[in-house]
Design a protein around this motif. Structure first.
Motif, PDB file in Angstrom:
ATOM      1  N   LYS A 165       0.826  -1.207   0.000  1.00  0.00           N
ATOM      2  CA  LYS A 165       0.000   0.000   0.000  1.00  0.00           C
ATOM      3  C   LYS A 165       0.863   1.261   0.000  1.00  0.00           C
ATOM      4  O   LYS A 165       0.576   2.227  -0.727  1.00  0.00           O
ATOM      5  N   ALA A 166       1.928   1.260   0.803  1.00  0.00           N
ATOM      6  CA  ALA A 166       2.800   2.430   0.888  1.00  0.00           C
ATOM      7  C   ALA A 166       3.479   2.714  -0.448  1.00  0.00           C
ATOM      8  O   ALA A 166       3.715   3.879  -0.807  1.00  0.00           O
ATOM      9  N   ALA A 167       3.775   1.666  -1.196  1.00  0.00           N
ATOM     10  CA  ALA A 167       4.416   1.824  -2.501  1.00  0.00           C
ATOM     11  C   ALA A 167       3.395   2.102  -3.607  1.00  0.00           C
ATOM     12  O   ALA A 167       3.781   2.252  -4.764  1.00  0.00           O
ATOM     13  N   ARG A 168       2.116   2.181  -3.237  1.00  0.00           N
ATOM     14  CA  ARG A 168       1.017   2.446  -4.176  1.00  0.00           C
ATOM     15  C   ARG A 168       0.971   1.408  -5.304  1.00  0.00           C
ATOM     16  O   ARG A 168       0.739   1.744  -6.459  1.00  0.00           O
ATOM     17  N   MET A 169       1.187   0.170  -4.923  1.00  0.00           N
ATOM     18  CA  MET A 169       1.187  -0.907  -5.906  1.00  0.00           C
ATOM     19  C   MET A 169      -0.089  -1.738  -5.870  1.00  0.00           C
ATOM     20  O   MET A 169      -0.236  -2.671  -6.674  1.00  0.00           O
ATOM     21  N   MET A 170      -1.005  -1.433  -4.952  1.00  0.00           N
ATOM     22  CA  MET A 170      -2.271  -2.164  -4.886  1.00  0.00           C
ATOM     23  C   MET A 170      -3.345  -1.411  -5.653  1.00  0.00           C
ATOM     24  O   MET A 170      -3.366  -0.183  -5.668  1.00  0.00           O
ATOM     25  N   ARG A 171      -4.233  -2.172  -6.261  1.00  0.00           N
ATOM     26  CA  ARG A 171      -5.365  -1.558  -6.933  1.00  0.00           C
ATOM     27  C   ARG A 171      -6.412  -1.155  -5.900  1.00  0.00           C
ATOM     28  O   ARG A 171      -6.351  -1.561  -4.731  1.00  0.00           O
ATOM     29  N   PRO A 172      -7.417  -0.378  -6.292  1.00  0.00           N
ATOM     30  CA  PRO A 172      -8.404   0.111  -5.318  1.00  0.00           C
ATOM     31  C   PRO A 172      -9.157  -0.975  -4.565  1.00  0.00           C
ATOM     32  O   PRO A 172      -9.641  -0.724  -3.462  1.00  0.00           O
ATOM     33  N   ASP A 173      -9.245  -2.194  -5.132  1.00  0.00           N
ATOM     34  CA  ASP A 173      -9.946  -3.262  -4.413  1.00  0.00           C
ATOM     35  C   ASP A 173      -9.112  -3.851  -3.285  1.00  0.00           C
ATOM     36  O   ASP A 173      -9.585  -4.666  -2.499  1.00  0.00           O
ATOM     37  N   HIS A 174      -7.826  -3.450  -3.190  1.00  0.00           N
ATOM     38  CA  HIS A 174      -6.921  -3.902  -2.122  1.00  0.00           C
ATOM     39  C   HIS A 174      -6.696  -5.415  -2.129  1.00  0.00           C
ATOM     40  O   HIS A 174      -6.305  -6.000  -1.125  1.00  0.00           O
ATOM     41  N   VAL A 175      -6.927  -6.043  -3.265  1.00  0.00           N
ATOM     42  CA  VAL A 175      -6.665  -7.476  -3.433  1.00  0.00           C
ATOM     43  C   VAL A 175      -5.712  -7.689  -4.601  1.00  0.00           C
ATOM     44  O   VAL A 175      -4.776  -8.473  -4.515  1.00  0.00           O
ATOM     45  N   HIS A 176      -5.982  -6.966  -5.690  1.00  0.00           N
ATOM     46  CA  HIS A 176      -5.150  -7.075  -6.884  1.00  0.00           C
ATOM     47  C   HIS A 176      -4.132  -5.931  -6.915  1.00  0.00           C
ATOM     48  O   HIS A 176      -4.180  -5.031  -6.086  1.00  0.00           O
ATOM     49  N   TYR A 177      -3.241  -6.006  -7.900  1.00  0.00           N
ATOM     50  CA  TYR A 177      -2.098  -5.104  -7.916  1.00  0.00           C
ATOM     51  C   TYR A 177      -1.991  -4.302  -9.209  1.00  0.00           C
ATOM     52  O   TYR A 177      -2.452  -4.731 -10.269  1.00  0.00           O
ATOM     53  N   GLN A 178      -1.386  -3.135  -9.094  1.00  0.00           N
ATOM     54  CA  GLN A 178      -1.021  -2.386 -10.278  1.00  0.00           C
ATOM     55  C   GLN A 178       0.063  -3.167 -11.035  1.00  0.00           C
ATOM     56  O   GLN A 178       0.708  -4.063 -10.489  1.00  0.00           O
ATOM     57  N   SER A 179       0.263  -2.796 -12.285  1.00  0.00           N
ATOM     58  CA  SER A 179       1.258  -3.517 -13.085  1.00  0.00           C
ATOM     59  C   SER A 179       2.627  -3.509 -12.418  1.00  0.00           C
ATOM     60  O   SER A 179       3.361  -4.507 -12.453  1.00  0.00           O
ATOM     61  N   GLU A 180       2.986  -2.377 -11.771  1.00  0.00           N
ATOM     62  CA  GLU A 180       4.281  -2.295 -11.094  1.00  0.00           C
ATOM     63  C   GLU A 180       4.394  -3.336  -9.970  1.00  0.00           C
ATOM     64  O   GLU A 180       5.485  -3.859  -9.714  1.00  0.00           O
ATOM     65  N   GLY A 181       3.269  -3.607  -9.303  1.00  0.00           N
ATOM     66  CA  GLY A 181       3.278  -4.609  -8.247  1.00  0.00           C
ATOM     67  C   GLY A 181       3.516  -6.005  -8.788  1.00  0.00           C
ATOM     68  O   GLY A 181       4.270  -6.800  -8.206  1.00  0.00           O
ATOM     69  N   TYR A 182       2.891  -6.313  -9.918  1.00  0.00           N
ATOM     70  CA  TYR A 182       3.091  -7.634 -10.514  1.00  0.00           C
ATOM     71  C   TYR A 182       4.487  -7.771 -11.107  1.00  0.00           C
ATOM     72  O   TYR A 182       5.076  -8.856 -11.075  1.00  0.00           O
ATOM     73  N   ILE A 183       5.018  -6.690 -11.656  1.00  0.00           N
ATOM     74  CA  ILE A 183       6.399  -6.730 -12.143  1.00  0.00           C
ATOM     75  C   ILE A 183       7.355  -7.013 -10.986  1.00  0.00           C
ATOM     76  O   ILE A 183       8.269  -7.839 -11.099  1.00  0.00           O
ATOM     77  N   LEU A 184       7.131  -6.362  -9.846  1.00  0.00           N
ATOM     78  CA  LEU A 184       7.982  -6.599  -8.680  1.00  0.00           C
ATOM     79  C   LEU A 184       7.889  -8.052  -8.228  1.00  0.00           C
ATOM     80  O   LEU A 184       8.910  -8.685  -7.915  1.00  0.00           O
ATOM     81  N   GLN A 185       6.686  -8.600  -8.182  1.00  0.00           N
ATOM     82  CA  GLN A 185       6.539 -10.001  -7.789  1.00  0.00           C
ATOM     83  C   GLN A 185       7.298 -10.921  -8.737  1.00  0.00           C
ATOM     84  O   GLN A 185       7.960 -11.873  -8.309  1.00  0.00           O
ATOM     85  N   GLY A 186       7.208 -10.637 -10.045  1.00  0.00           N
ATOM     86  CA  GLY A 186       7.934 -11.450 -11.014  1.00  0.00           C
ATOM     87  C   GLY A 186       9.432 -11.326 -10.868  1.00  0.00           C
ATOM     88  O   GLY A 186      10.175 -12.320 -10.979  1.00  0.00           O
ATOM     89  N   GLU A 187       9.903 -10.114 -10.610  1.00  0.00           N
ATOM     90  CA  GLU A 187      11.338  -9.919 -10.430  1.00  0.00           C
ATOM     91  C   GLU A 187      11.842 -10.616  -9.171  1.00  0.00           C
ATOM     92  O   GLU A 187      12.946 -11.164  -9.152  1.00  0.00           O
TER      93      GLU A 187
END
Length: 311
Positions: free
Chosen positions: A254-276
């Motif tokens: 949340k602090a990195a603003r990587m969650m989508r508004p539903d607070h379950v799914h992620y912005q693309s940056e969040g998924y990129i981080l998970q993949g990395e």
């Protein structure tokens, strides 16, 4: 981010529909004729890593794969042989899971990195929105997985299990067991890597307003997955603990603003981080293997102790 530029065409809503569900967006380079072992002078070249968490992340854990019995050694050996051009066939990885996988940015990030490093990797994602591990026990889904002839299976579930307010770790354990035994029946020798969910929030309505609070069942679900891996000697990548666990996982996203508004799914940056992060964990295992022939042995005792009390 390491892949932010090359994945810009995919920086859209991670849950939007993509064409060809179940098909891989990763293709491997044309294969070359293999060399004989006698023609090669093996050098244990490690893969350079430079992954860093965003500044907003605090309280993170060690990014590693727990594999005490070396279940992934065969995969690491295949990658080593690919790097030295001994093998002509690609390494086939199949990553199945829920909407985090269905969004494709997360698995595609892993696959793109592996393809860049080893040139002959076929990384196929099969994600289903709303899926639990039981979703993939359907005979047709199992058939689809088997037909891909994987060398490694990655299973990413736990978010939807933990969003059931009646969540029961014993039931989750049995359902996970059902899926894995079914896969083992058809793919008895294929190594399996389990992953834990990244973290999510619950919501409640109060006077027509929606409030979010950290989902307390995620930690239990992650612990159940880790316990199952330990009980059956499977490799496990505990993403939940790596990104901060009970105290910091959700707060970090949340602090990195990587969650989508539903607070379950992620912005693309969040998924990129998970993949990395998954790629880095795989490469740490690989580097350890080519350097010493031994995998790093680490456990997630805190989560295992927590779930032990509920099983």
């Amino acid at each position: 981010m390491l892949l932010a530029m090359c994945l810009l065409p995919f920086a859209t809503n991670a849950q939007d529909p993509f064409p060809g569900e179940g098909a891989s967006l990763i293709t491997h380079a044309p294969t070359k004729g293999s060399k004989s072992l006698g023609d090669l002078d093996f050098v244990s070249d490690t893969i350079p890593l430079s992954m860093r968490f965003p500044v907003a992340f605090t309280g993170t854990g060690s990014n590693h794969i727990s594999d005490p019995t070396g279940q992934l050694d065969g995969v690491m050996e295949t990658l080593r042989l690919l790097q030295t051009d001994v093998l002509s066939d690609p390494l086939r990885i199949v990553h199945i899971g829920d909407s985090h996988v269905r969004g494709r940015i997360y698995p595609q990030t892993v696959g793109t990195h592996l393809l860049t490093a080893f040139h002959k990797v076929l990384y196929t994602d099969m994600g289903v929105n709303g899926a639990t591990c039981l979703t993939f026990t359907h005979p047709e889904r199992v058939k689809d997985i088997v037909e891909l002839n994987p060398d490694l299976l990655i299973l990413s579930f736990g978010t939807n299990e933990s969003h059931n307010k009646g969540y029961n770790s014993r039931i989750h354990y049995r359902q996970l067991d059902e899926l894995i035994k079914l896969l083992r029946r058809h793919l008895p020798d294929v190594p399996i890597l389990l992953t834990t969910p990244p973290g999510s929030y619950d919501y409640v309505r109060n006077q027509r307003r929606r409030f979010y609070s950290i989902n307390p069942r995620t930690a239990i679900a992650a612990g159940t997955i880790c316990k199952y891996a330990a009980d059956y000697q499977l490799a496990v990548w505990d993403l939940y603990s790596i990104v901060g666990g009970v105290k910091r996982a959700c707060l970090n996203w949340k602090a990195a603003r990587m969650m989508r508004p539903d607070h379950v799914h992620y912005q693309s940056e969040g998924y990129i981080l998970q993949g990395e992060l998954l790629y880095e964990a795989l490469m740490k295992t690989y580097n350890q293997y080519v350097s010493t022939g031994n995998n790093v042995v680490e456990t997630n005792s805190a989560l295992e102790l927590e779930v032990d009390e509920r099983l």
